[in-house]
Design a protein around this motif. Structure first.
Motif, PDB file in Angstrom:
ATOM      1  N   VAL A 317      64.407  19.208  43.425  1.00 45.84           N
ATOM      2  CA  VAL A 317      65.576  19.465  42.590  1.00 45.84           C
ATOM      3  C   VAL A 317      66.511  20.431  43.326  1.00 45.84           C
ATOM      4  O   VAL A 317      66.061  21.378  43.974  1.00 45.84           O
ATOM      5  N   SER A 318      67.807  20.188  43.220  1.00 45.43           N
ATOM      6  CA  SER A 318      68.811  21.076  43.793  1.00 45.43           C
ATOM      7  C   SER A 318      69.510  21.852  42.679  1.00 45.43           C
ATOM      8  O   SER A 318      69.682  21.346  41.569  1.00 45.43           O
ATOM      9  N   ASP A 329      66.534  36.954  39.738  1.00 51.87           N
ATOM     10  CA  ASP A 329      65.902  36.315  38.583  1.00 51.87           C
ATOM     11  C   ASP A 329      66.381  34.876  38.413  1.00 51.87           C
ATOM     12  O   ASP A 329      65.647  34.020  37.925  1.00 51.87           O
ATOM     13  N   ASN A 330      67.611  34.573  38.834  1.00 51.77           N
ATOM     14  CA  ASN A 330      68.091  33.191  38.772  1.00 51.77           C
ATOM     15  C   ASN A 330      67.280  32.284  39.695  1.00 51.77           C
ATOM     16  O   ASN A 330      66.975  31.143  39.353  1.00 51.77           O
ATOM     17  N   VAL A 331      66.930  32.796  40.867  1.00 49.10           N
ATOM     18  CA  VAL A 331      66.102  32.032  41.804  1.00 49.10           C
ATOM     19  C   VAL A 331      64.731  31.780  41.197  1.00 49.10           C
ATOM     20  O   VAL A 331      64.199  30.659  41.261  1.00 49.10           O
ATOM     21  N   GLU A 332      64.151  32.810  40.609  1.00 52.01           N
ATOM     22  CA  GLU A 332      62.812  32.675  40.011  1.00 52.01           C
ATOM     23  C   GLU A 332      62.823  31.706  38.839  1.00 52.01           C
ATOM     24  O   GLU A 332      61.898  30.898  38.678  1.00 52.01           O
ATOM     25  N   GLU A 333      63.878  31.758  38.030  1.00 54.86           N
ATOM     26  CA  GLU A 333      63.992  30.829  36.902  1.00 54.86           C
ATOM     27  C   GLU A 333      64.159  29.397  37.395  1.00 54.86           C
ATOM     28  O   GLU A 333      63.510  28.468  36.895  1.00 54.86           O
ATOM     29  N   ALA A 334      65.012  29.204  38.387  1.00 50.91           N
ATOM     30  CA  ALA A 334      65.239  27.865  38.920  1.00 50.91           C
ATOM     31  C   ALA A 334      63.974  27.297  39.564  1.00 50.91           C
ATOM     32  O   ALA A 334      63.705  26.094  39.476  1.00 50.91           O
ATOM     33  N   LYS A 336      61.022  27.491  38.584  1.00 50.91           N
ATOM     34  CA  LYS A 336      60.137  26.923  37.573  1.00 50.91           C
ATOM     35  C   LYS A 336      60.345  25.423  37.407  1.00 50.91           C
ATOM     36  O   LYS A 336      59.470  24.708  36.910  1.00 50.91           O
ATOM     37  N   TYR A 337      61.533  24.934  37.805  1.00 50.60           N
ATOM     38  CA  TYR A 337      61.903  23.540  37.543  1.00 50.60           C
ATOM     39  C   TYR A 337      61.951  22.710  38.825  1.00 50.60           C
ATOM     40  O   TYR A 337      62.649  21.705  38.892  1.00 50.60           O
ATOM     41  N   GLY A 338      61.186  23.112  39.839  1.00 50.56           N
ATOM     42  CA  GLY A 338      61.051  22.304  41.034  1.00 50.56           C
ATOM     43  C   GLY A 338      62.212  22.381  42.001  1.00 50.56           C
ATOM     44  O   GLY A 338      62.406  21.470  42.822  1.00 50.56           O
ATOM     45  N   VAL A 339      62.991  23.460  41.936  1.00 47.57           N
ATOM     46  CA  VAL A 339      64.145  23.593  42.817  1.00 47.57           C
ATOM     47  C   VAL A 339      63.698  23.886  44.248  1.00 47.57           C
ATOM     48  O   VAL A 339      62.886  24.785  44.487  1.00 47.57           O
ATOM     49  N   SER A 340      64.252  23.121  45.192  1.00 52.02           N
ATOM     50  CA  SER A 340      63.946  23.326  46.611  1.00 52.02           C
ATOM     51  C   SER A 340      65.176  23.734  47.409  1.00 52.02           C
ATOM     52  O   SER A 340      65.045  24.109  48.580  1.00 52.02           O
ATOM     53  N   ALA A 341      66.373  23.637  46.811  1.00 53.39           N
ATOM     54  CA  ALA A 341      67.599  24.012  47.512  1.00 53.39           C
ATOM     55  C   ALA A 341      68.605  24.576  46.518  1.00 53.39           C
ATOM     56  O   ALA A 341      68.726  24.071  45.388  1.00 53.39           O
ATOM     57  N   ILE A 342      69.320  25.593  46.949  1.00 50.60           N
ATOM     58  CA  ILE A 342      70.347  26.245  46.134  1.00 50.60           C
ATOM     59  C   ILE A 342      71.635  26.318  46.943  1.00 50.60           C
ATOM     60  O   ILE A 342      71.609  26.612  48.141  1.00 50.60           O
ATOM     61  N   GLY A 362      60.118  29.413  49.333  1.00 55.77           N
ATOM     62  CA  GLY A 362      60.313  28.177  50.073  1.00 55.77           C
ATOM     63  C   GLY A 362      61.548  27.400  49.653  1.00 55.77           C
ATOM     64  O   GLY A 362      61.573  26.168  49.741  1.00 55.77           O
ATOM     65  N   ILE A 363      62.585  28.100  49.214  1.00 50.87           N
ATOM     66  CA  ILE A 363      63.821  27.473  48.752  1.00 50.87           C
ATOM     67  C   ILE A 363      64.904  27.651  49.810  1.00 50.87           C
ATOM     68  O   ILE A 363      65.145  28.769  50.293  1.00 50.87           O
ATOM     69  N   SER A 364      65.573  26.573  50.166  1.00 55.69           N
ATOM     70  CA  SER A 364      66.711  26.651  51.079  1.00 55.69           C
ATOM     71  C   SER A 364      67.925  27.185  50.323  1.00 55.69           C
ATOM     72  O   SER A 364      68.138  26.825  49.152  1.00 55.69           O
ATOM     73  N   PHE A 365      68.713  28.023  50.991  1.00 62.91           N
ATOM     74  CA  PHE A 365      69.907  28.581  50.352  1.00 62.91           C
ATOM     75  C   PHE A 365      71.115  28.314  51.239  1.00 62.91           C
ATOM     76  O   PHE A 365      71.118  28.644  52.420  1.00 62.91           O
ATOM     77  N   VAL A 366      72.154  27.706  50.617  1.00 62.66           N
ATOM     78  CA  VAL A 366      73.415  27.453  51.311  1.00 62.66           C
ATOM     79  C   VAL A 366      74.486  28.336  50.676  1.00 62.66           C
ATOM     80  O   VAL A 366      74.728  28.253  49.462  1.00 62.66           O
ATOM     81  N   GLY A 367      75.108  29.181  51.493  1.00 60.72           N
ATOM     82  CA  GLY A 367      76.196  30.020  51.002  1.00 60.72           C
ATOM     83  C   GLY A 367      77.504  29.252  51.042  1.00 60.72           C
ATOM     84  O   GLY A 367      77.930  28.777  52.099  1.00 60.72           O
ATOM     85  N   THR A 368      78.147  29.076  49.905  1.00 60.47           N
ATOM     86  CA  THR A 368      79.393  28.315  49.844  1.00 60.47           C
ATOM     87  C   THR A 368      80.592  29.255  50.001  1.00 60.47           C
ATOM     88  O   THR A 368      80.517  30.443  49.676  1.00 60.47           O
ATOM     89  N   PRO A 369      81.737  28.722  50.456  1.00 62.28           N
ATOM     90  CA  PRO A 369      82.857  29.584  50.826  1.00 62.28           C
ATOM     91  C   PRO A 369      83.796  29.981  49.694  1.00 62.28           C
ATOM     92  O   PRO A 369      84.762  30.697  49.930  1.00 62.28           O
ATOM     93  N   ARG A 370      83.545  29.508  48.504  1.00 62.13           N
ATOM     94  CA  ARG A 370      84.462  29.801  47.405  1.00 62.13           C
ATOM     95  C   ARG A 370      83.688  29.800  46.094  1.00 62.13           C
ATOM     96  O   ARG A 370      82.548  29.388  46.021  1.00 62.13           O
TER      97      ARG A 370
END
Length: 375
Positions: A317-318, A329-334, A336-342, A362-370
């Motif tokens: 889940v993304s 805490d948002n990462v920890e909550e997400a 719970k629902y099978g998130v592998s990328a943010i 083990g979650i990938s994180f992409v920083g967006t520009p806006r």
């Protein structure tokens, strides 16, 4: 053009006027209301942008100025095929894209406004004919589709044809309480290249990038604060309009969990005797163990252990956010629902704590520009 009424029926005098030389749509049938056009114009921009970003047919089920679901074409979840008495092999890509978007939150989609990026064909029109909806906007309609939709609700169903070549002015205005505000229009398109180049933790596969860009585009047209969970080309759950981001994350997570639960084969079999929305309502009740909604069928409802097991087995889940994540805490909550990328904007003083927690989980994180606020 005169409208039926304004935001509410006690605002009887309402009309719409073009800012330039023409409106961005034509009315094929029906008569628009104020909220219809707010939904239609936001929804059309969303699907046009999503189709351009992914190269696939895109659709959204829109309700009260936010999407209930967004998707590109692909397989439709079986529980909705059951309710509509159809199958994937009977669906064109545009029909499948819409049904996938409606399957994200079918209770919220009851009475939705539909937008699709491609020409509406007979397959799509027949599906729209079956559901409770206020209207549809698309760049075109086949002759047969136009005939089917123009007959829906005895000709009162709203059908709008968008002008795919229309581009909005560079500035926009809004009036509230005697004040006119003017700003640059947010017309820069979101693309995988423009938004998802800054991978901070982990790695991001191509299909995950598609899910992330769909989520970000959905949030661009969703009431802030907002977050979204996506998978396999479908924005499954959106948490919108909350004052705290963790509340958005938890709300959308509950929607995602419910979407997973209602696909359990046992409760689908139990609900088979019902039709349409009644079948969907029973599925929800069985999934959630709702004694009032299930009646004598409560013994067939999912157990706590079954629900927990489904969540524990969920992966791929993304997760996207329209603003930075102020706490881990948002990462920890997400998680719970099978998130592998943010994917989310950066800029919080606690960014490092968020990145570190993603690495630990083990979650990938992409920083967006806006950021992607919409009000």
């Amino acid at each position: 053009m005169d409208l039926r009424y304004g935001m509410n029926p006690n605002q009887p005098h309402a009309r719409v006027e073009p800012v330039g030389d023409r409106l961005p749509f034509d009315v094929v049938s029906g008569s628009p209301g104020f909220i219809n056009l707010l939904d239609a114009l936001n929804a059309w921009q969303l699907v046009r942008e999503a189709a351009a970003a992914t190269g696939r047919v895109a659709a959204t089920s829109f309700k009260h100025v936010s999407p209930a679901g967004v998707a590109v074409d692909g397989p439709v979840p079986g529980f909705l095929l059951d309710a509509l008495r159809t199958s994937d092999d009977k669906l064109s890509p545009v029909a499948a894209a819409y049904l996938r978007s409606r399957s994200s939150d079918p209770r919220a989609s009851y009475g939705d406004f539909i937008a699709v990026s491609g020409e509406v064909d007979e397959s799509c029109a027949l599906m729209v004919k079956k559901v409770v909806s206020d209207g549809i906007i698309a760049p075109g309609y086949t002759a047969r589709a136009r005939e089917i939709l123009s007959a829906k609700r005895d000709g009162k169903y709203l059908v709008l044809q968008a002008d795919p070549d229309f581009e909005p002015p560079a500035t926009e205005t809004r009036e509230i309480f005697g004040v006119r505000m003017i700003q640059d229009a947010d017309i820069a398109p979101l693309t995988i290249g423009s938004e998802l180049g800054n991978v901070i933790t982990g790695e991001v596969a191509d299909d995950t990038r598609t899910d992330l860009i769909l989520g970000l585009i959905a949030l661009k047209y969703t009431q802030s604060n907002s977050v979204a969970y996506s998978r396999d080309g479908q924005v499954i759950a959106i948490g919108a309009g909350q004052q705290s981001r963790i509340a958005c994350t938890a709300l959308a997570g509950e929607k995602l969990a419910t979407w997973l639960w209602i696909q359990h084969q046992r409760i689908r079999d139990v609900a088979a005797a019902q039709k349409g929305q009644d079948r969907l309502n029973l599925l929800y009740a069985l999934a959630l163990g709702d004694t009032a909604g299930t009646g004598d069928l409560i013994s067939e409802a999912l157990t706590d252990e079954e629900r927990a097991g489904i969540l524990a087995g969920t992966t791929g889940v993304s997760f996207t956010s329209d603003g930075f994540l102020p706490f881990s805490d948002n990462v920890e909550e997400a998680h719970k629902y099978g998130v592998s990328a943010i994917a989310a904007p950066t800029g919080s003083v606690r960014d490092d704590a968020v990145f570190d927690r993603c690495t630990e989980l083990g979650i990938s994180f992409v920083g967006t520009p806006r950021r992607y606020f919409h009000h």
